[in-house]
Write a protein that holds these residues in place. Structure first.
Motif, PDB file in Angstrom:
ATOM      1  N   ARG A   1       0.838  -1.205   0.000  1.00  0.00           N
ATOM      2  CA  ARG A   1       0.000   0.000   0.000  1.00  0.00           C
ATOM      3  C   ARG A   1       0.874   1.257   0.000  1.00  0.00           C
ATOM      4  O   ARG A   1       0.573   2.231  -0.717  1.00  0.00           O
ATOM      5  N   GLU A   2       1.933   1.251   0.780  1.00  0.00           N
ATOM      6  CA  GLU A   2       2.803   2.422   0.854  1.00  0.00           C
ATOM      7  C   GLU A   2       3.515   2.657  -0.476  1.00  0.00           C
ATOM      8  O   GLU A   2       3.612   3.792  -0.958  1.00  0.00           O
ATOM      9  N   HIS A   3       4.008   1.594  -1.070  1.00  0.00           N
ATOM     10  CA  HIS A   3       4.665   1.686  -2.377  1.00  0.00           C
ATOM     11  C   HIS A   3       3.701   2.249  -3.425  1.00  0.00           C
ATOM     12  O   HIS A   3       4.051   3.163  -4.188  1.00  0.00           O
ATOM     13  N   THR A   4       2.486   1.699  -3.461  1.00  0.00           N
ATOM     14  CA  THR A   4       1.506   2.130  -4.462  1.00  0.00           C
ATOM     15  C   THR A   4       1.107   3.581  -4.261  1.00  0.00           C
ATOM     16  O   THR A   4       0.890   4.323  -5.240  1.00  0.00           O
ATOM     17  N   ALA A   5       1.017   4.027  -2.998  1.00  0.00           N
ATOM     18  CA  ALA A   5       0.674   5.430  -2.735  1.00  0.00           C
ATOM     19  C   ALA A   5       1.692   6.369  -3.363  1.00  0.00           C
ATOM     20  O   ALA A   5       1.324   7.415  -3.922  1.00  0.00           O
ATOM     21  N   VAL A   6       2.960   6.017  -3.313  1.00  0.00           N
ATOM     22  CA  VAL A   6       4.005   6.876  -3.880  1.00  0.00           C
ATOM     23  C   VAL A   6       3.970   6.835  -5.408  1.00  0.00           C
ATOM     24  O   VAL A   6       4.210   7.849  -6.054  1.00  0.00           O
ATOM     25  N   ARG A   7       3.658   5.696  -5.974  1.00  0.00           N
ATOM     26  CA  ARG A   7       3.594   5.607  -7.438  1.00  0.00           C
ATOM     27  C   ARG A   7       2.345   6.280  -8.010  1.00  0.00           C
ATOM     28  O   ARG A   7       2.355   6.731  -9.161  1.00  0.00           O
ATOM     29  N   THR A   8       1.282   6.377  -7.219  1.00  0.00           N
ATOM     30  CA  THR A   8       0.001   6.869  -7.758  1.00  0.00           C
ATOM     31  C   THR A   8      -0.522   8.122  -7.079  1.00  0.00           C
ATOM     32  O   THR A   8      -1.366   8.818  -7.651  1.00  0.00           O
ATOM     33  N   GLY A   9      -0.088   8.426  -5.857  1.00  0.00           N
ATOM     34  CA  GLY A   9      -0.604   9.567  -5.109  1.00  0.00           C
ATOM     35  C   GLY A   9       0.505  10.316  -4.416  1.00  0.00           C
ATOM     36  O   GLY A   9       1.325  10.969  -5.053  1.00  0.00           O
ATOM     37  N   VAL A  10       0.559  10.214  -3.090  1.00  0.00           N
ATOM     38  CA  VAL A  10       1.622  10.897  -2.357  1.00  0.00           C
ATOM     39  C   VAL A  10       1.859  10.168  -1.035  1.00  0.00           C
ATOM     40  O   VAL A  10       0.919   9.774  -0.347  1.00  0.00           O
ATOM     41  N   GLY A  11       3.120   9.977  -0.722  1.00  0.00           N
ATOM     42  CA  GLY A  11       3.521   9.381   0.546  1.00  0.00           C
ATOM     43  C   GLY A  11       4.530  10.263   1.247  1.00  0.00           C
ATOM     44  O   GLY A  11       5.210  11.078   0.612  1.00  0.00           O
ATOM     45  N   VAL A  12       4.623  10.101   2.558  1.00  0.00           N
ATOM     46  CA  VAL A  12       5.584  10.867   3.359  1.00  0.00           C
ATOM     47  C   VAL A  12       6.465   9.890   4.136  1.00  0.00           C
ATOM     48  O   VAL A  12       5.956   9.012   4.855  1.00  0.00           O
ATOM     49  N   PHE A  13       7.765  10.036   3.987  1.00  0.00           N
ATOM     50  CA  PHE A  13       8.759   9.243   4.695  1.00  0.00           C
ATOM     51  C   PHE A  13       9.483  10.130   5.705  1.00  0.00           C
ATOM     52  O   PHE A  13       9.857  11.270   5.377  1.00  0.00           O
ATOM     53  N   ASP A  14       9.719   9.607   6.886  1.00  0.00           N
ATOM     54  CA  ASP A  14      10.641  10.243   7.817  1.00  0.00           C
ATOM     55  C   ASP A  14      12.033   9.689   7.519  1.00  0.00           C
ATOM     56  O   ASP A  14      12.298   8.505   7.732  1.00  0.00           O
ATOM     57  N   VAL A  15      12.907  10.524   7.013  1.00  0.00           N
ATOM     58  CA  VAL A  15      14.283  10.091   6.723  1.00  0.00           C
ATOM     59  C   VAL A  15      15.267  10.930   7.544  1.00  0.00           C
ATOM     60  O   VAL A  15      16.357  11.286   7.087  1.00  0.00           O
ATOM     61  N   SER A  16      14.848  11.216   8.774  1.00  0.00           N
ATOM     62  CA  SER A  16      15.679  12.036   9.658  1.00  0.00           C
ATOM     63  C   SER A  16      16.966  11.346  10.065  1.00  0.00           C
ATOM     64  O   SER A  16      17.873  11.983  10.612  1.00  0.00           O
ATOM     65  N   HIS A  17      17.062  10.039   9.814  1.00  0.00           N
ATOM     66  CA  HIS A  17      18.294   9.329  10.113  1.00  0.00           C
ATOM     67  C   HIS A  17      19.432   9.739   9.192  1.00  0.00           C
ATOM     68  O   HIS A  17      20.605   9.523   9.515  1.00  0.00           O
ATOM     69  N   LEU A  18      19.135  10.310   8.042  1.00  0.00           N
ATOM     70  CA  LEU A  18      20.183  10.737   7.124  1.00  0.00           C
ATOM     71  C   LEU A  18      21.109  11.738   7.805  1.00  0.00           C
ATOM     72  O   LEU A  18      20.681  12.544   8.626  1.00  0.00           O
TER      73      LEU A  18
END
Length: 375
Positions: free
Chosen positions: A48-65
């Motif tokens: 579901r998360e993968h598909t949301a990014v390919r078709t709509g919008v997703g938000v990732f926390d990448v604060s570890h970078l």
């Protein structure tokens, strides 16, 4: 991936400033690069998360970078003499993918996004696990007038990715019209932040660099806006980047895998007079690398995994470095280091040893999915 084997080690993991927000969403946490980060969320999951990014919008926390600020007279010139790509190719306000290579071997210490603010100001975003080593190497080489500041925990980073990402940010009054691999300063209410037109998914997207104390306010604003985004974890980030053929340091690039072997020679300023690993990489370029990163498409639903052997007939010709089930294509895909001799064309049939069974795969050139990042 960072392996944590004891409860004592787990207590030493850094936590995102958004950990409480994640916990409320019922995620599965995992150690990554010395941080405890959400792998996937309850009620969503990787597909579901993968598909949301390919078709709509997703938000990732990448604060570890990592976050590393290099300032002072000649800061950009100094960074350019250390890292592989040529900062002279871009102007202030632009970002560049580059590599920190080992001086002696040319192997990749880390891959990094460099944000050029000015001749005296460069902001670097390395990977979490390698940030301290990048800082160490830069500080050891820096002239007295250049300061290398480790700001790893001073900022949060939120990746807003997908074809509706601009629509989401537009609704919050944030800038979205700047070009790919550029950045601009902005305000969200009282919060000052940087909106970067970058990402790791192959889709239209932005990364928000936010002071750590303001991270919760920005997260809440994103999830109160329309279109409602899907929270996404690192598992979906991995399937998305693998579909694009984007390398992951520690698997597809490493101290043992040079830019030429990892098909990242495009991120090397070959005509520059100086960068770490230059002599070793020029020698390898002249001789030709003995192996290169190639794509594999599996038959059916078989999934090649890192470390699996790749065969041409009865001869082992390589090793899988990244592999996953592609939610978009509905079959297994992989990146693998394949020997350059004998030369094997795209389309050649190889086999991967999956649980002691030779499974057919087709050699191909990534990306496996056409990117939609725009320009």
């Amino acid at each position: 991936m960072t392996e944590v084997t004891t409860d004592a080690a787990a207590t030493r993991l850094r936590r995102s400033p958004l950990s409480d927000r994640h916990t409320a969403l019922g995620p599965k946490f995992a150690p990554f690069g010395g941080w405890e980060m959400p792998l996937e969320y309850a009620g969503g999951g990787v597909l579901r998360e993968h598909t949301a990014v390919r078709t709509g919008v997703g938000v990732f926390d990448v604060s570890h970078l990592g976050k590393v600020r290099v300032t002072g007279p000649g800061a950009a010139e100094f960074v350019n003499a250390c890292l592989s790509n040529d900062l002279g190719r871009i102007e202030p306000g632009r970002a560049q993918y580059t590599l920190c290579c080992d001086e002696a071997t040319g192997g990749v210490v880390d891959d990094i996004i460099a944000y050029l603010h000015a001749d005296d100001h460069v902001f670097l975003v390395p990977n979490a696990a390698n940030s301290a080593e990048v800082v160490r190497r830069l500080r050891a080489a820096a002239p007295p007038q250049v300061t290398v500041a480790d700001e790893h925990e001073a900022y949060a980073v939120l990746a807003v990715q997908g074809p509706r990402s601009a629509e989401l940010l537009d609704g919050l009054g944030l800038p979205t019209a700047h070009g790919y691999m550029s950045f601009t300063s902005a305000r969200l209410g009282a919060v000052e932040l940087t909106v970067c037109r970058t990402g790791y998914t192959g889709e239209l997207g932005y990364e928000l660099v936010v002071p750590v104390d303001d991270a919760v306010a920005v997260w809440d604003a994103l999830f109160a806006a329309e279109p409602t985004p899907q929270p996404c974890g690192l598992a979906a980030r991995d399937t998305l980047r693998t579909e694009m053929g984007y390398p992951l340091h520690g698997q597809d690039l490493s101290l043992e895998i040079t830019p030429l072997q990892g098909r990242s020679g495009w991120a090397v300023g070959w005509d520059k007079p100086a960068f770490w690993g230059r002599d070793a990489l020029l020698a390898e370029k002249a001789a030709g690398p003995t192996r290169t990163l190639r794509g594999l498409v599996a038959a059916g639903r078989a999934i090649p995994r890192p470390g699996m052997a790749v065969f041409h007939g009865d001869t082992r010709v390589g090793t899988v470095t990244s592999g996953t089930f592609s939610p978009t294509l509905k079959h297994g895909i992989a990146l693998a280091l394949i020997d350059t001799a004998p030369a094997l064309p795209d389309g050649a049939e190889l086999h991967v040893d999956i649980r002691n069974r030779r499974t057919p795969v087709q050699l191909t050139r990534p990306p496996f999915h056409q990117p939609s990042v725009g320009s």
